[in-house]
Design an enzyme around this catalytic site. Structure first.
Site, PDB file in Angstrom:
ATOM      1  N   SER A 107       0.678  -1.074   0.165  1.00 50.97           N
ATOM      2  CA  SER A 107       0.144   0.231  -0.055  1.00 50.97           C
ATOM      3  C   SER A 107       0.985   1.695   0.232  1.00 50.97           C
ATOM      4  O   SER A 107       1.475   2.248  -0.759  1.00 50.97           O
ATOM      5  CB  SER A 107      -1.757  -0.371   1.406  1.00 50.97           C
ATOM      6  OG  SER A 107      -1.752   1.059   1.261  1.00 50.97           O
ATOM      7  N   ASP A 146      -1.906   6.392  -3.040  1.00 48.74           N
ATOM      8  CA  ASP A 146      -1.272   5.339  -2.742  1.00 48.74           C
ATOM      9  C   ASP A 146      -0.677   4.497  -3.399  1.00 48.74           C
ATOM     10  O   ASP A 146      -1.248   4.247  -4.937  1.00 48.74           O
ATOM     11  CB  ASP A 146      -1.374   4.795  -2.022  1.00 48.74           C
ATOM     12  CG  ASP A 146      -2.696   4.500  -1.257  1.00 48.74           C
ATOM     13  OD1 ASP A 146      -3.438   4.223  -2.470  1.00 48.74           O
ATOM     14  OD2 ASP A 146      -2.795   3.478  -0.491  1.00 48.74           O
TER      15      ASP A 146
END
Length: 448
Positions: free
Chosen positions: A104, A241
Protein backbone atom coordinates in the site's frame (compact mmCIF):
# COMPACT_ATOMS: atom_id res chain seq x y z
CA UNK A 1 3.53 -15.32 19.27
CA UNK A 2 2.24 -12.32 17.36
CA UNK A 3 -0.50 -12.98 14.81
CA UNK A 4 0.87 -13.17 11.25
CA UNK A 5 -2.07 -11.32 9.72
CA UNK A 6 -2.54 -7.67 10.64
CA UNK A 7 -5.48 -5.38 9.87
CA UNK A 8 -4.56 -5.41 6.17
CA UNK A 9 -3.03 -8.82 5.53
CA UNK A 10 0.59 -9.85 6.02
CA UNK A 11 3.12 -7.05 5.71
CA UNK A 12 6.80 -6.44 6.37
CA UNK A 13 10.24 -6.02 4.82
CA UNK A 14 10.31 -7.92 1.54
CA UNK A 15 12.74 -10.85 1.42
CA UNK A 16 13.27 -10.66 5.19
CA UNK A 17 9.82 -10.73 6.77
CA UNK A 18 7.77 -11.37 3.62
CA UNK A 19 9.79 -14.01 1.79
CA UNK A 20 9.28 -16.21 -1.24
CA UNK A 21 9.05 -19.17 1.12
CA UNK A 22 6.32 -17.47 3.13
CA UNK A 23 4.40 -16.54 -0.03
CA UNK A 24 4.67 -20.12 -1.30
CA UNK A 25 3.41 -21.44 2.02
CA UNK A 26 0.58 -18.92 2.25
CA UNK A 27 -0.56 -19.79 -1.26
CA UNK A 28 -0.67 -23.52 -0.48
CA UNK A 29 -2.31 -22.95 2.92
CA UNK A 30 -4.95 -20.62 1.49
CA UNK A 31 -5.75 -23.18 -1.18
CA UNK A 32 -6.20 -25.92 1.44
CA UNK A 33 -8.53 -23.76 3.53
CA UNK A 34 -10.45 -22.76 0.41
CA UNK A 35 -10.96 -26.30 -0.86
CA UNK A 36 -11.91 -27.54 2.62
CA UNK A 37 -14.71 -24.96 2.86
CA UNK A 38 -16.36 -25.44 -0.56
CA UNK A 39 -17.63 -28.06 -2.97
CA UNK A 40 -15.15 -28.43 -5.80
CA UNK A 41 -16.12 -31.94 -6.89
CA UNK A 42 -17.28 -30.62 -10.27
CA UNK A 43 -14.50 -28.13 -10.98
CA UNK A 44 -11.17 -26.76 -9.79
CA UNK A 45 -11.05 -23.74 -7.48
CA UNK A 46 -9.85 -20.57 -9.22
CA UNK A 47 -7.80 -17.62 -7.99
CA UNK A 48 -6.66 -14.27 -9.39
CA UNK A 49 -3.41 -12.57 -8.34
CA UNK A 50 -2.50 -8.89 -8.80
CA UNK A 51 0.28 -6.69 -7.47
CA UNK A 52 1.58 -3.16 -7.22
CA UNK A 53 4.77 -1.98 -8.92
CA UNK A 54 7.39 -2.96 -6.30
CA UNK A 55 10.18 -5.05 -7.76
CA UNK A 56 9.72 -7.62 -4.98
CA UNK A 57 6.13 -8.14 -6.12
CA UNK A 58 7.38 -10.12 -9.10
CA UNK A 59 8.96 -12.97 -7.14
CA UNK A 60 6.28 -12.88 -4.43
CA UNK A 61 3.47 -13.17 -7.00
CA UNK A 62 5.27 -16.07 -8.65
CA UNK A 63 5.68 -17.83 -5.32
CA UNK A 64 2.03 -17.31 -4.38
CA UNK A 65 0.91 -18.65 -7.74
CA UNK A 66 3.15 -21.67 -7.32
CA UNK A 67 1.75 -22.36 -3.86
CA UNK A 68 -1.84 -22.11 -5.03
CA UNK A 69 -1.29 -24.23 -8.13
CA UNK A 70 0.60 -26.87 -6.15
CA UNK A 71 -2.56 -27.31 -4.07
CA UNK A 72 -4.83 -27.71 -7.10
CA UNK A 73 -5.97 -24.13 -7.77
CA UNK A 74 -6.07 -22.67 -11.30
CA UNK A 75 -4.41 -19.26 -11.10
CA UNK A 76 -4.76 -16.18 -13.31
CA UNK A 77 -1.99 -13.63 -12.80
CA UNK A 78 -3.22 -10.18 -13.89
CA UNK A 79 0.08 -8.41 -13.20
CA UNK A 80 0.03 -4.82 -11.97
CA UNK A 81 -3.48 -3.81 -10.92
CA UNK A 82 -4.81 -1.70 -8.02
CA UNK A 83 -6.01 -3.59 -4.97
CA UNK A 84 -9.65 -2.57 -5.63
CA UNK A 85 -9.22 -3.84 -9.19
CA UNK A 86 -8.39 -7.29 -7.88
CA UNK A 87 -11.34 -7.07 -5.49
CA UNK A 88 -13.57 -6.11 -8.45
CA UNK A 89 -12.39 -9.11 -10.49
CA UNK A 90 -12.91 -11.39 -7.49
CA UNK A 91 -16.47 -10.08 -7.16
CA UNK A 92 -17.43 -9.92 -10.83
CA UNK A 93 -15.85 -13.04 -12.31
CA UNK A 94 -16.16 -16.71 -11.44
CA UNK A 95 -13.18 -16.96 -9.09
CA UNK A 96 -13.00 -18.20 -5.54
CA UNK A 97 -10.05 -16.24 -4.19
CA UNK A 98 -8.33 -12.93 -4.91
CA UNK A 99 -4.75 -12.22 -3.84
CA UNK A 100 -2.91 -8.89 -3.83
CA UNK A 101 0.82 -8.43 -3.38
CA UNK A 102 1.25 -4.89 -2.06
CA UNK A 103 2.36 -2.84 0.93
CA UNK A 104 0.00 0.00 0.00
CA UNK A 105 1.45 3.37 1.11
CA UNK A 106 4.60 1.86 2.69
CA UNK A 107 8.05 2.57 1.30
CA UNK A 108 9.38 0.40 -1.54
CA UNK A 109 11.42 -2.11 0.52
CA UNK A 110 8.24 -3.38 2.22
CA UNK A 111 5.68 -5.66 0.69
CA UNK A 112 2.59 -7.56 1.77
CA UNK A 113 0.02 -10.20 0.90
CA UNK A 114 -3.72 -9.90 1.35
CA UNK A 115 -6.61 -12.12 0.30
CA UNK A 116 -10.15 -11.53 -0.91
CA UNK A 117 -12.88 -14.15 -0.54
CA UNK A 118 -15.33 -14.98 -3.29
CA UNK A 119 -17.48 -11.87 -3.69
CA UNK A 120 -14.55 -9.47 -3.28
CA UNK A 121 -14.49 -8.99 0.50
CA UNK A 122 -11.42 -9.28 2.72
CA UNK A 123 -11.18 -12.53 4.64
CA UNK A 124 -12.66 -12.82 8.12
CA UNK A 125 -10.20 -13.16 11.00
CA UNK A 126 -11.21 -16.79 11.52
CA UNK A 127 -10.28 -17.68 7.93
CA UNK A 128 -6.95 -15.87 8.19
CA UNK A 129 -6.25 -17.77 11.41
CA UNK A 130 -7.06 -21.05 9.64
CA UNK A 131 -4.59 -20.21 6.86
CA UNK A 132 -1.92 -19.33 9.41
CA UNK A 133 -2.55 -22.59 11.28
CA UNK A 134 -1.95 -24.58 8.08
CA UNK A 135 1.47 -23.06 7.42
CA UNK A 136 4.24 -25.63 7.69
CA UNK A 137 1.83 -28.52 8.32
CA UNK A 138 2.02 -31.79 6.40
CA UNK A 139 -0.71 -32.11 3.76
CA UNK A 140 -1.87 -34.45 1.03
CA UNK A 141 -0.38 -32.98 -2.13
CA UNK A 142 -2.17 -33.58 -5.45
CA UNK A 143 -0.26 -35.08 -8.35
CA UNK A 144 -0.78 -35.45 -12.09
CA UNK A 145 -3.98 -33.81 -13.25
CA UNK A 146 -4.67 -32.73 -9.67
CA UNK A 147 -2.31 -29.76 -9.74
CA UNK A 148 -3.48 -26.37 -10.94
CA UNK A 149 -2.43 -24.24 -13.91
CA UNK A 150 -1.05 -20.69 -14.03
CA UNK A 151 -1.98 -18.29 -16.81
CA UNK A 152 -1.29 -14.59 -17.37
CA UNK A 153 -3.97 -12.08 -18.38
CA UNK A 154 -3.48 -8.33 -18.09
CA UNK A 155 -5.37 -6.57 -20.90
CA UNK A 156 -8.80 -8.05 -20.18
CA UNK A 157 -8.39 -7.47 -16.45
CA UNK A 158 -7.50 -3.81 -17.00
CA UNK A 159 -10.41 -3.40 -19.41
CA UNK A 160 -12.93 -4.92 -17.01
CA UNK A 161 -11.83 -2.68 -14.15
CA UNK A 162 -11.70 0.50 -16.24
CA UNK A 163 -15.19 -0.14 -17.65
CA UNK A 164 -16.46 -0.64 -14.10
CA UNK A 165 -14.94 2.67 -13.00
CA UNK A 166 -16.21 4.71 -15.94
CA UNK A 167 -19.72 3.33 -15.48
CA UNK A 168 -19.80 4.86 -11.98
CA UNK A 169 -18.96 8.39 -13.17
CA UNK A 170 -20.88 11.23 -14.75
CA UNK A 171 -19.55 12.65 -18.06
CA UNK A 172 -16.55 14.81 -17.13
CA UNK A 173 -16.01 16.64 -20.41
CA UNK A 174 -14.05 19.87 -19.97
CA UNK A 175 -12.95 19.13 -16.39
CA UNK A 176 -9.18 19.37 -15.93
CA UNK A 177 -7.83 17.11 -13.18
CA UNK A 178 -4.24 16.73 -11.99
CA UNK A 179 -3.40 13.15 -11.01
CA UNK A 180 -0.50 11.80 -8.93
CA UNK A 181 -0.26 8.04 -9.41
CA UNK A 182 2.53 7.51 -6.83
CA UNK A 183 4.46 5.49 -9.45
CA UNK A 184 2.21 2.68 -8.29
CA UNK A 185 -0.57 0.42 -9.46
CA UNK A 186 -2.75 3.31 -10.64
CA UNK A 187 -0.18 4.52 -13.17
CA UNK A 188 -1.90 3.06 -16.23
CA UNK A 189 -5.54 2.55 -15.30
CA UNK A 190 -6.30 5.80 -13.45
CA UNK A 191 -5.44 8.21 -16.29
CA UNK A 192 -7.23 5.94 -18.77
CA UNK A 193 -10.40 5.75 -16.66
CA UNK A 194 -10.51 9.51 -16.08
CA UNK A 195 -9.91 10.26 -19.75
CA UNK A 196 -12.54 7.77 -20.88
CA UNK A 197 -14.96 9.53 -18.53
CA UNK A 198 -14.17 12.73 -20.45
CA UNK A 199 -11.71 14.55 -18.19
CA UNK A 200 -8.65 16.49 -19.32
CA UNK A 201 -5.95 14.76 -17.25
CA UNK A 202 -2.54 16.13 -16.20
CA UNK A 203 -0.49 13.19 -14.93
CA UNK A 204 2.56 13.06 -12.65
CA UNK A 205 4.43 10.14 -11.10
CA UNK A 206 3.12 7.49 -13.47
CA UNK A 207 6.47 6.02 -14.53
CA UNK A 208 7.08 3.11 -12.15
CA UNK A 209 10.47 1.41 -12.29
CA UNK A 210 9.96 -1.07 -9.46
CA UNK A 211 11.85 1.13 -7.01
CA UNK A 212 10.17 4.55 -7.02
CA UNK A 213 6.70 3.63 -5.71
CA UNK A 214 5.51 6.18 -3.08
CA UNK A 215 8.91 7.93 -3.17
CA UNK A 216 8.19 11.59 -2.38
CA UNK A 217 4.89 11.35 -4.23
CA UNK A 218 1.32 10.14 -3.98
CA UNK A 219 -1.08 10.53 -1.09
CA UNK A 220 1.66 10.47 1.55
CA UNK A 221 3.61 13.29 -0.17
CA UNK A 222 1.09 15.60 -1.92
CA UNK A 223 3.40 18.61 -2.24
CA UNK A 224 4.18 18.04 -5.91
CA UNK A 225 0.52 17.55 -6.74
CA UNK A 226 -0.36 20.79 -4.97
CA UNK A 227 2.11 22.70 -7.13
CA UNK A 228 1.10 20.97 -10.36
CA UNK A 229 -2.62 21.53 -9.74
CA UNK A 230 -2.11 25.28 -9.40
CA UNK A 231 0.37 25.51 -12.31
CA UNK A 232 -1.89 23.54 -14.65
CA UNK A 233 -4.95 25.57 -13.63
CA UNK A 234 -6.74 22.31 -12.91
CA UNK A 235 -10.15 22.24 -11.25
CA UNK A 236 -8.58 20.00 -8.62
CA UNK A 237 -6.01 17.26 -8.14
CA UNK A 238 -6.06 13.73 -6.73
CA UNK A 239 -3.29 11.60 -5.25
CA UNK A 240 -3.33 7.84 -4.81
CA UNK A 241 -1.11 5.56 -2.75
CA UNK A 242 0.91 2.65 -4.11
CA UNK A 243 -1.98 0.22 -4.54
CA UNK A 244 -4.59 2.94 -5.20
CA UNK A 245 -7.01 1.95 -2.47
CA UNK A 246 -6.90 5.47 -1.02
CA UNK A 247 -7.27 8.95 -2.47
CA UNK A 248 -6.61 12.45 -1.16
CA UNK A 249 -7.43 15.59 -3.11
CA UNK A 250 -6.16 19.13 -3.68
CA UNK A 251 -8.42 22.05 -4.58
CA UNK A 252 -7.65 24.62 -7.29
CA UNK A 253 -5.70 26.76 -4.81
CA UNK A 254 -3.45 23.87 -3.80
CA UNK A 255 -5.13 23.32 -0.42
CA UNK A 256 -5.22 19.69 0.73
CA UNK A 257 -8.62 17.98 1.00
CA UNK A 258 -8.35 14.97 3.33
CA UNK A 259 -10.48 11.85 3.64
CA UNK A 260 -12.78 13.39 6.24
CA UNK A 261 -13.64 16.27 3.92
CA UNK A 262 -14.10 13.91 0.98
CA UNK A 263 -16.45 11.72 3.01
CA UNK A 264 -18.36 14.76 4.20
CA UNK A 265 -19.03 16.14 0.75
CA UNK A 266 -19.87 12.71 -0.72
CA UNK A 267 -22.20 11.92 2.20
CA UNK A 268 -24.14 15.16 1.78
CA UNK A 269 -24.42 14.52 -1.97
CA UNK A 270 -25.68 10.99 -1.39
CA UNK A 271 -28.19 12.19 1.20
CA UNK A 272 -29.52 14.67 -1.34
CA UNK A 273 -30.04 12.01 -4.00
CA UNK A 274 -31.37 9.39 -1.57
CA UNK A 275 -28.52 6.89 -1.88
CA UNK A 276 -27.01 7.30 1.61
CA UNK A 277 -28.54 4.31 3.41
CA UNK A 278 -30.23 5.28 6.69
CA UNK A 279 -28.60 8.72 6.29
CA UNK A 280 -25.52 7.30 8.01
CA UNK A 281 -21.77 7.62 7.44
CA UNK A 282 -19.30 5.12 8.94
CA UNK A 283 -15.98 6.58 10.16
CA UNK A 284 -13.16 5.56 12.49
CA UNK A 285 -12.32 7.03 15.87
CA UNK A 286 -9.52 9.01 14.18
CA UNK A 287 -11.88 11.07 12.03
CA UNK A 288 -11.83 14.73 12.99
CA UNK A 289 -14.61 15.93 15.28
CA UNK A 290 -15.29 18.60 12.68
CA UNK A 291 -16.65 15.90 10.38
CA UNK A 292 -18.94 14.52 13.10
CA UNK A 293 -20.29 18.01 13.86
CA UNK A 294 -20.77 18.81 10.16
CA UNK A 295 -22.68 15.59 9.57
CA UNK A 296 -24.89 16.28 12.58
CA UNK A 297 -25.68 19.71 11.11
CA UNK A 298 -26.53 18.06 7.77
CA UNK A 299 -28.86 15.53 9.40
CA UNK A 300 -26.47 12.62 8.90
CA UNK A 301 -25.72 10.09 11.63
CA UNK A 302 -22.18 8.79 12.14
CA UNK A 303 -21.08 5.35 13.31
CA UNK A 304 -17.51 5.13 14.64
CA UNK A 305 -15.27 2.06 14.44
CA UNK A 306 -11.71 1.11 15.34
CA UNK A 307 -8.89 2.21 13.06
CA UNK A 308 -8.68 0.19 9.83
CA UNK A 309 -10.80 0.06 6.71
CA UNK A 310 -11.72 -3.57 7.43
CA UNK A 311 -13.56 -2.43 10.57
CA UNK A 312 -15.32 0.28 8.60
CA UNK A 313 -16.48 -2.30 6.08
CA UNK A 314 -17.61 -4.69 8.82
CA UNK A 315 -19.80 -1.94 10.30
CA UNK A 316 -21.13 -1.03 6.87
CA UNK A 317 -22.11 -4.60 6.08
CA UNK A 318 -23.61 -5.18 9.52
CA UNK A 319 -25.73 -2.02 9.36
CA UNK A 320 -26.50 -2.00 5.65
CA UNK A 321 -24.73 1.35 5.21
CA UNK A 322 -23.45 2.59 1.87
CA UNK A 323 -20.58 4.99 2.64
CA UNK A 324 -17.67 4.89 5.04
CA UNK A 325 -13.96 5.43 5.31
CA UNK A 326 -10.92 6.88 6.98
CA UNK A 327 -9.23 10.26 7.24
CA UNK A 328 -6.32 8.78 5.27
CA UNK A 329 -8.49 8.50 2.15
CA UNK A 330 -9.65 4.87 2.32
CA UNK A 331 -13.25 5.44 1.24
CA UNK A 332 -15.76 2.67 0.55
CA UNK A 333 -18.91 3.20 -1.51
CA UNK A 334 -20.79 -0.09 -1.38
CA UNK A 335 -22.91 0.83 -4.41
CA UNK A 336 -19.80 0.33 -6.52
CA UNK A 337 -17.11 -1.51 -4.55
CA UNK A 338 -16.36 -4.03 -1.81
CA UNK A 339 -13.25 -2.23 -0.55
CA UNK A 340 -11.62 1.20 -0.53
CA UNK A 341 -11.01 2.43 -4.09
CA UNK A 342 -9.00 5.60 -4.69
CA UNK A 343 -9.69 5.84 -8.43
CA UNK A 344 -13.42 5.35 -7.88
CA UNK A 345 -13.34 8.03 -5.19
CA UNK A 346 -11.69 10.49 -7.58
CA UNK A 347 -14.32 9.79 -10.23
CA UNK A 348 -17.14 10.29 -7.72
CA UNK A 349 -15.54 13.56 -6.58
CA UNK A 350 -15.27 14.74 -10.16
CA UNK A 351 -18.88 13.76 -10.81
CA UNK A 352 -20.02 15.80 -7.80
CA UNK A 353 -18.06 18.84 -8.98
CA UNK A 354 -19.67 18.60 -12.43
CA UNK A 355 -23.23 17.90 -11.24
CA UNK A 356 -23.17 20.67 -8.61
CA UNK A 357 -21.45 23.30 -10.70
CA UNK A 358 -19.41 24.18 -7.61
CA UNK A 359 -15.67 24.07 -6.97
CA UNK A 360 -14.14 21.33 -4.86
CA UNK A 361 -13.03 23.98 -2.36
CA UNK A 362 -16.63 25.10 -1.94
CA UNK A 363 -17.95 21.55 -1.62
CA UNK A 364 -15.27 20.55 0.91
CA UNK A 365 -16.14 23.54 3.09
CA UNK A 366 -19.04 21.50 4.47
CA UNK A 367 -16.44 20.16 6.95
CA UNK A 368 -14.49 22.56 9.17
CA UNK A 369 -11.62 20.59 10.64
CA UNK A 370 -10.94 21.26 14.31
CA UNK A 371 -7.31 21.80 15.37
CA UNK A 372 -5.74 18.48 16.37
CA UNK A 373 -2.66 17.65 18.41
CA UNK A 374 -1.16 14.15 18.60
CA UNK A 375 1.51 13.31 21.20
CA UNK A 376 3.28 9.94 21.38
CA UNK A 377 4.17 9.02 24.97
CA UNK A 378 7.01 6.48 24.81
CA UNK A 379 8.31 3.86 27.22
CA UNK A 380 5.08 3.36 29.13
CA UNK A 381 2.96 0.35 30.10
CA UNK A 382 0.36 0.71 27.35
CA UNK A 383 -1.68 -2.20 28.75
CA UNK A 384 -2.76 -0.03 31.70
CA UNK A 385 -3.89 2.93 29.59
CA UNK A 386 -7.55 1.89 29.76
CA UNK A 387 -7.58 0.89 33.44
CA UNK A 388 -5.42 3.37 35.36
CA UNK A 389 -7.73 5.57 37.45
CA UNK A 390 -5.36 8.53 37.44
CA UNK A 391 -5.29 8.55 33.65
CA UNK A 392 -9.06 8.13 33.50
CA UNK A 393 -9.57 11.07 35.86
CA UNK A 394 -7.28 13.27 33.75
CA UNK A 395 -9.18 12.31 30.61
CA UNK A 396 -12.52 13.16 32.22
CA UNK A 397 -11.20 16.54 33.32
CA UNK A 398 -9.86 17.25 29.83
CA UNK A 399 -13.15 16.28 28.21
CA UNK A 400 -15.06 18.54 30.60
CA UNK A 401 -12.81 21.48 29.73
CA UNK A 402 -13.26 20.90 25.98
CA UNK A 403 -17.03 20.53 26.11
CA UNK A 404 -18.95 20.00 22.84
CA UNK A 405 -16.19 21.46 20.66
CA UNK A 406 -13.40 19.04 21.48
CA UNK A 407 -12.54 15.47 22.32
CA UNK A 408 -9.79 13.23 23.70
CA UNK A 409 -8.59 9.87 22.41
CA UNK A 410 -5.94 7.62 23.99
CA UNK A 411 -4.70 4.80 21.74
CA UNK A 412 -2.09 2.25 22.82
CA UNK A 413 0.27 1.37 19.96
CA UNK A 414 -0.14 -2.08 18.51
CA UNK A 415 3.60 -2.61 18.06
CA UNK A 416 5.51 -0.30 20.44
CA UNK A 417 5.50 0.51 24.20
CA UNK A 418 3.80 3.84 23.70
CA UNK A 419 0.41 5.51 24.05
CA UNK A 420 -0.88 8.04 21.52
CA UNK A 421 -2.66 11.03 23.06
CA UNK A 422 -4.88 12.82 20.56
CA UNK A 423 -6.77 16.01 21.41
CA UNK A 424 -9.07 18.11 19.23
CA UNK A 425 -10.18 21.53 20.40
CA UNK A 426 -11.64 24.82 19.25
CA UNK A 427 -8.19 26.42 18.99
CA UNK A 428 -4.62 25.24 18.29
CA UNK A 429 -3.45 26.57 21.67
CA UNK A 430 -6.14 24.72 23.60
CA UNK A 431 -5.44 21.46 21.75
CA UNK A 432 -1.72 21.73 22.49
CA UNK A 433 -2.13 22.60 26.17
CA UNK A 434 -4.61 19.79 26.83
CA UNK A 435 -2.64 17.20 24.82
CA UNK A 436 0.69 17.85 26.52
CA UNK A 437 -1.00 18.02 29.93
CA UNK A 438 -2.53 14.60 29.38
CA UNK A 439 0.74 13.27 27.98
CA UNK A 440 2.49 14.26 31.22
CA UNK A 441 -0.10 12.35 33.26
CA UNK A 442 0.22 9.27 31.04
CA UNK A 443 4.04 9.37 31.27
CA UNK A 444 3.92 9.64 35.06
CA UNK A 445 1.15 7.13 35.78
CA UNK A 446 2.20 4.47 33.26
CA UNK A 447 5.98 4.70 33.56
CA UNK A 448 7.74 1.36 33.15
Amino acid sequence: MARLFGTDGVRGLANRDVTAELALGLGAAAAQVLTASGDFSERRPRAVIGRDTRISGEFLSSALGAGLASAGVDVTDVGVLPTPGVAHLTASTDVDLGVVVSASHNAMPDNGIKFFARGGYKLDDVVEDAIEARLGQAWDRPTGDGVGSISTETALADRSYIDHLVAAAAPLKGLRIAVDCANGAASDVAPLALREAGADVVVVNASPDGRNINRNCGSTHPEQLQAVTVAAQAAFGVAYDGDADRCLAVDHTGALIDGDQIMGLLATAMKEDGTLARDTLVVTVMSNLGLILAMREAGIETVQTGVGDRYVLEAMRAGGFTLGGEQSGHIINSHHATTGDGILTSLLLASRVVSSGRSLADLAAVVTRLPQRLVNVKDVDKARAATDEGVAEAVRAAEASLGETGRVLLRPSGTEPLVRVMVEAATEDQAEVVAYGLADVVAERLAL
